[in-house]
Motif scaffolding. Structure first.
Motif, PDB file in Angstrom:
ATOM      1  N   ALA A 260       0.318  -1.158   0.091  1.00 58.98           N
ATOM      2  CA  ALA A 260      -0.314   0.417   0.366  1.00 58.98           C
ATOM      3  C   ALA A 260       0.669   1.300  -0.139  1.00 58.98           C
ATOM      4  O   ALA A 260       0.695   2.118  -0.559  1.00 58.98           O
ATOM      5  CB  ALA A 260      -0.876  -0.331   1.357  1.00 58.98           C
ATOM      6  N   ALA A 261       1.770   1.339   0.789  1.00 60.56           N
ATOM      7  CA  ALA A 261       3.290   2.415   1.198  1.00 60.56           C
ATOM      8  C   ALA A 261       3.559   2.138  -0.517  1.00 60.56           C
ATOM      9  O   ALA A 261       3.773   3.911  -0.639  1.00 60.56           O
ATOM     10  CB  ALA A 261       3.698   1.828   1.870  1.00 60.56           C
ATOM     11  N   PHE A 262       3.848   1.806  -1.181  1.00 57.70           N
ATOM     12  CA  PHE A 262       4.406   2.225  -2.628  1.00 57.70           C
ATOM     13  C   PHE A 262       3.542   2.829  -3.167  1.00 57.70           C
ATOM     14  O   PHE A 262       4.261   2.923  -4.036  1.00 57.70           O
ATOM     15  CB  PHE A 262       5.203  -0.119  -2.880  1.00 57.70           C
ATOM     16  N   SER A 263       2.346   1.639  -3.972  1.00 55.29           N
ATOM     17  CA  SER A 263       1.203   2.247  -4.705  1.00 55.29           C
ATOM     18  C   SER A 263       1.498   3.585  -4.262  1.00 55.29           C
ATOM     19  O   SER A 263       0.570   4.063  -4.888  1.00 55.29           O
ATOM     20  CB  SER A 263       0.471   1.047  -4.615  1.00 55.29           C
ATOM     21  N   ALA A 264       1.113   4.208  -3.000  1.00 52.96           N
ATOM     22  CA  ALA A 264       0.746   5.463  -2.936  1.00 52.96           C
ATOM     23  C   ALA A 264       1.251   6.152  -2.909  1.00 52.96           C
ATOM     24  O   ALA A 264       1.261   7.232  -3.910  1.00 52.96           O
ATOM     25  CB  ALA A 264       0.330   4.959  -1.231  1.00 52.96           C
ATOM     26  N   VAL A 265       2.774   5.882  -3.146  1.00 56.29           N
ATOM     27  CA  VAL A 265       3.924   6.773  -3.093  1.00 56.29           C
ATOM     28  C   VAL A 265       3.241   7.268  -4.728  1.00 56.29           C
ATOM     29  O   VAL A 265       3.835   8.349  -4.893  1.00 56.29           O
ATOM     30  CB  VAL A 265       4.659   6.990  -2.956  1.00 56.29           C
ATOM     31  N   TRP A 266       3.711   6.064  -5.117  1.00 54.83           N
ATOM     32  CA  TRP A 266       3.601   5.527  -6.692  1.00 54.83           C
ATOM     33  C   TRP A 266       2.237   7.030  -7.764  1.00 54.83           C
ATOM     34  O   TRP A 266       2.651   7.888  -8.838  1.00 54.83           O
ATOM     35  CB  TRP A 266       2.911   4.753  -7.530  1.00 54.83           C
ATOM     36  N   GLY A 267       0.975   6.839  -7.022  1.00 54.19           N
ATOM     37  CA  GLY A 267       0.247   7.375  -7.018  1.00 54.19           C
ATOM     38  C   GLY A 267      -0.123   8.932  -7.010  1.00 54.19           C
ATOM     39  O   GLY A 267      -0.670   9.808  -7.701  1.00 54.19           O
ATOM     40  N   LEU A 268       0.826   9.405  -5.996  1.00 57.45           N
ATOM     41  CA  LEU A 268       0.823  10.344  -5.652  1.00 57.45           C
ATOM     42  C   LEU A 268       1.231  11.133  -7.202  1.00 57.45           C
ATOM     43  O   LEU A 268       0.426  12.481  -6.686  1.00 57.45           O
ATOM     44  CB  LEU A 268       1.718  10.987  -4.007  1.00 57.45           C
ATOM     45  N   ILE A 269       1.884  10.754  -7.326  1.00 57.66           N
ATOM     46  CA  ILE A 269       2.910  11.975  -8.542  1.00 57.66           C
ATOM     47  C   ILE A 269       1.582  12.311  -9.842  1.00 57.66           C
ATOM     48  O   ILE A 269       1.634  13.171  -9.746  1.00 57.66           O
ATOM     49  CB  ILE A 269       3.848  10.756  -9.261  1.00 57.66           C
ATOM     50  N   PRO A 270       1.011  11.127 -10.273  1.00 57.24           N
ATOM     51  CA  PRO A 270       0.115  12.212 -10.797  1.00 57.24           C
ATOM     52  C   PRO A 270      -1.158  12.254 -10.700  1.00 57.24           C
ATOM     53  O   PRO A 270      -1.801  13.141 -10.770  1.00 57.24           O
ATOM     54  CB  PRO A 270      -0.729  10.372 -11.191  1.00 57.24           C
ATOM     55  N   GLY A 271      -1.484  11.844  -9.249  1.00 59.03           N
ATOM     56  CA  GLY A 271      -2.304  12.808  -8.354  1.00 59.03           C
ATOM     57  C   GLY A 271      -1.993  14.664  -8.310  1.00 59.03           C
ATOM     58  O   GLY A 271      -3.352  15.031  -8.567  1.00 59.03           O
ATOM     59  N   TYR A 272      -0.981  14.345  -7.848  1.00 55.96           N
ATOM     60  CA  TYR A 272      -0.437  15.999  -7.502  1.00 55.96           C
ATOM     61  C   TYR A 272      -0.073  17.124  -9.288  1.00 55.96           C
ATOM     62  O   TYR A 272      -0.920  17.810  -8.913  1.00 55.96           O
ATOM     63  CB  TYR A 272       1.304  15.847  -7.051  1.00 55.96           C
ATOM     64  N   LEU A 273       0.499  16.086 -10.376  1.00 55.98           N
ATOM     65  CA  LEU A 273      -0.338  16.660 -11.458  1.00 55.98           C
ATOM     66  C   LEU A 273      -1.992  17.305 -11.573  1.00 55.98           C
ATOM     67  O   LEU A 273      -1.735  17.969 -12.486  1.00 55.98           O
ATOM     68  CB  LEU A 273       0.799  15.265 -12.716  1.00 55.98           C
ATOM     69  N   LYS A 274      -2.221  16.204 -11.890  1.00 56.01           N
ATOM     70  CA  LYS A 274      -3.763  16.679 -12.046  1.00 56.01           C
ATOM     71  C   LYS A 274      -3.946  17.436 -10.886  1.00 56.01           C
ATOM     72  O   LYS A 274      -5.173  18.475 -11.546  1.00 56.01           O
ATOM     73  CB  LYS A 274      -4.349  15.023 -11.921  1.00 56.01           C
ATOM     74  N   ALA A 275      -4.168  17.624 -10.102  1.00 59.41           N
ATOM     75  CA  ALA A 275      -4.660  18.056  -9.213  1.00 59.41           C
ATOM     76  C   ALA A 275      -3.727  19.851  -8.935  1.00 59.41           C
ATOM     77  O   ALA A 275      -5.545  20.787  -8.550  1.00 59.41           O
ATOM     78  CB  ALA A 275      -4.967  17.953  -7.948  1.00 59.41           C
ATOM     79  N   TYR A 276      -2.231  19.892  -9.721  1.00 57.70           N
ATOM     80  CA  TYR A 276      -2.191  20.884  -8.905  1.00 57.70           C
ATOM     81  C   TYR A 276      -1.688  21.893 -10.433  1.00 57.70           C
ATOM     82  O   TYR A 276      -0.962  22.867 -10.411  1.00 57.70           O
ATOM     83  CB  TYR A 276      -1.012  21.331  -8.045  1.00 57.70           C
ATOM     84  N   LYS A 277      -1.074  20.624 -11.567  1.00 54.94           N
ATOM     85  CA  LYS A 277      -1.032  21.008 -12.112  1.00 54.94           C
ATOM     86  C   LYS A 277      -1.526  21.056 -13.630  1.00 54.94           C
ATOM     87  O   LYS A 277      -1.124  21.281 -15.471  1.00 54.94           O
ATOM     88  CB  LYS A 277       0.648  20.228 -12.725  1.00 54.94           C
ATOM     89  N   GLY A 278      -2.844  20.565 -13.651  1.00 56.24           N
ATOM     90  CA  GLY A 278      -3.814  20.518 -14.909  1.00 56.24           C
ATOM     91  C   GLY A 278      -3.354  19.557 -15.615  1.00 56.24           C
ATOM     92  O   GLY A 278      -3.815  18.900 -16.544  1.00 56.24           O
ATOM     93  N   VAL A 279      -2.108  18.511 -15.165  1.00 55.97           N
ATOM     94  CA  VAL A 279      -2.031  17.022 -16.385  1.00 55.97           C
ATOM     95  C   VAL A 279      -3.355  16.383 -16.238  1.00 55.97           C
ATOM     96  O   VAL A 279      -3.754  15.021 -15.651  1.00 55.97           O
ATOM     97  CB  VAL A 279      -0.507  17.354 -15.278  1.00 55.97           C
ATOM     98  N   ASN A 280      -2.729  15.943 -17.804  1.00 51.99           N
ATOM     99  CA  ASN A 280      -4.227  14.917 -18.125  1.00 51.99           C
ATOM    100  C   ASN A 280      -3.684  13.646 -17.402  1.00 51.99           C
ATOM    101  O   ASN A 280      -2.685  12.639 -17.478  1.00 51.99           O
ATOM    102  CB  ASN A 280      -4.623  14.828 -19.386  1.00 51.99           C
ATOM    103  N   GLU A 281      -4.414  13.059 -16.599  1.00 55.39           N
ATOM    104  CA  GLU A 281      -4.369  11.282 -15.543  1.00 55.39           C
ATOM    105  C   GLU A 281      -3.932  10.993 -16.219  1.00 55.39           C
ATOM    106  O   GLU A 281      -3.598   9.892 -16.093  1.00 55.39           O
ATOM    107  CB  GLU A 281      -5.758  11.793 -14.522  1.00 55.39           C
ATOM    108  N   VAL A 282      -5.159  10.763 -17.765  1.00 55.97           N
ATOM    109  CA  VAL A 282      -5.124   9.494 -18.389  1.00 55.97           C
ATOM    110  C   VAL A 282      -3.602   9.566 -18.473  1.00 55.97           C
ATOM    111  O   VAL A 282      -2.817   8.213 -19.501  1.00 55.97           O
ATOM    112  CB  VAL A 282      -5.839   9.559 -19.879  1.00 55.97           C
TER     113      VAL A 282
END
Length: 300
Positions: A50-72
């Protein structure tokens, strides 16, 4: 995990990558003989996954939420990175890799880190039942908690959610990270219950098939249970169907694709119908305003 994103209007389709990262996280402690009871060793493996995957998901999550990068785009790209990272780990990373094997793989998991077999003579482990339990839990979370209300509000009308005080950025990051954790736990279950090692490319499109499953279920966690059973029956019966009837096994993919087209088509029709209703209501409001204005002029 994908269904949760659909409810929030977020296409979190990086499940393939999350599964790989979860498997790596589980293997970090799963291959060690820690002298722990099985329940505790398995729990630690799940927490690491869970910890490894959460950190991995944090990257696209941050890019989508704060930088407007398309999550797909970002989740697909992260999945490829995860696949090749796993290939390197099981090939060359000495603490985990079984060096010198004919096929790249990790060291075997300790017996205390393996999920128990529930039916003798089969490979049935608790994983499917954990998945069903998770679907039920998230159904109640979505329908009976404030988190679920914020999630559905964000997916239905982001502007209204913002006006209602929902922190859209925080919610998007949470949704993507929770989806990543679910994907990571799936990868851990796969290697701890079935593979018993981490192999190079041990996941074959399961993460991408989850998108089709979630779409067919309409994002409903309970619907996912029936949707995935339908897909599993198609996949499991494909080989037998080919032998018994002569129908090519690729017909499964055709049926799945047809189901997806129908689901998407229904969504398009509903959205157009809704837009027509909105347009008609606006026309009625405009007509009422014009009538009111003309009545006021006559009164004057």
């Amino acid at each position: 995990g994908v269904s949760l994103g659909i409810k929030a209007g977020v296409w979190n389709i990086g499940m393939e990558g999350y599964m790989y990262l979860g498997a790596i996280g589980a293997s970090m402690v799963g291959i060690l003989e820690l002298g722990l009871p099985p329940f505790l060793h398995i729990l630690i493996c799940f927490l690491c996954a869970a910890a490894f995957s959460a950190v991995w998901g944090l990257i696209p999550g941050y890019l989508k939420a704060y930088k407007g990068v398309n999550e797909v785009t970002s989740t697909i790209m992260m999945s490829y990175i995860a696949i090749y990272l796993t290939n390197w780990v099981v090939s060359s990373f000495a603490p985990i890799a079984e060096i010198g094997k004919f096929y790249p793989m990790s060291k075997q998991f300790a017996s205390t880190a393996l999920l128990p077999i529930l039916m003798k003579g089969s490979s049935l482990h608790p994983g499917p039942f954990l998945a069903i339990l998770l679907c039920v839990i998230f159904y109640f979370i979505l329908n009976y908690t404030s988190f679920g209300y914020r999630t559905k509000m964000l997916g239905a009308n982001p502007n209204a959610a913002k006006y209602a005080g929902v922190d859209a950025r925080k919610q998007i990051m949470l949704i993507i990270m929770i989806g990543a954790i679910i994907g990571g736990l799936s990868g851990a279950v796969e290697v701890m219950g079935l593979k018993r090692r981490v192999y190079m490319e041990f996941v074959t499109n399961v993460g991408y098939e989850s998108v089709a499953v979630a779409l067919l279920a309409g994002g409903n966690p309970l619907g996912v249970i029936f949707s995935v059973l339908f897909f599993a029956a198609l996949k499991a019966g494909g080989a037998t169907m080919s032998i018994e009837t002569g129908v090519i096994s690729s017909m499964n993919s055709i049926i799945i694709a047809t189901c997806m087209l129908f689901v998407i088509g229904v969504g398009v029709v509903d959205s157009r119908r809704l837009s027509r209703v909105v347009d008609n209501s606006k026309d009625d409001d405009d007509a009422e305003e014009n009538v009111g204005a003309s009545d006021a002029k006559e009164g004057n």
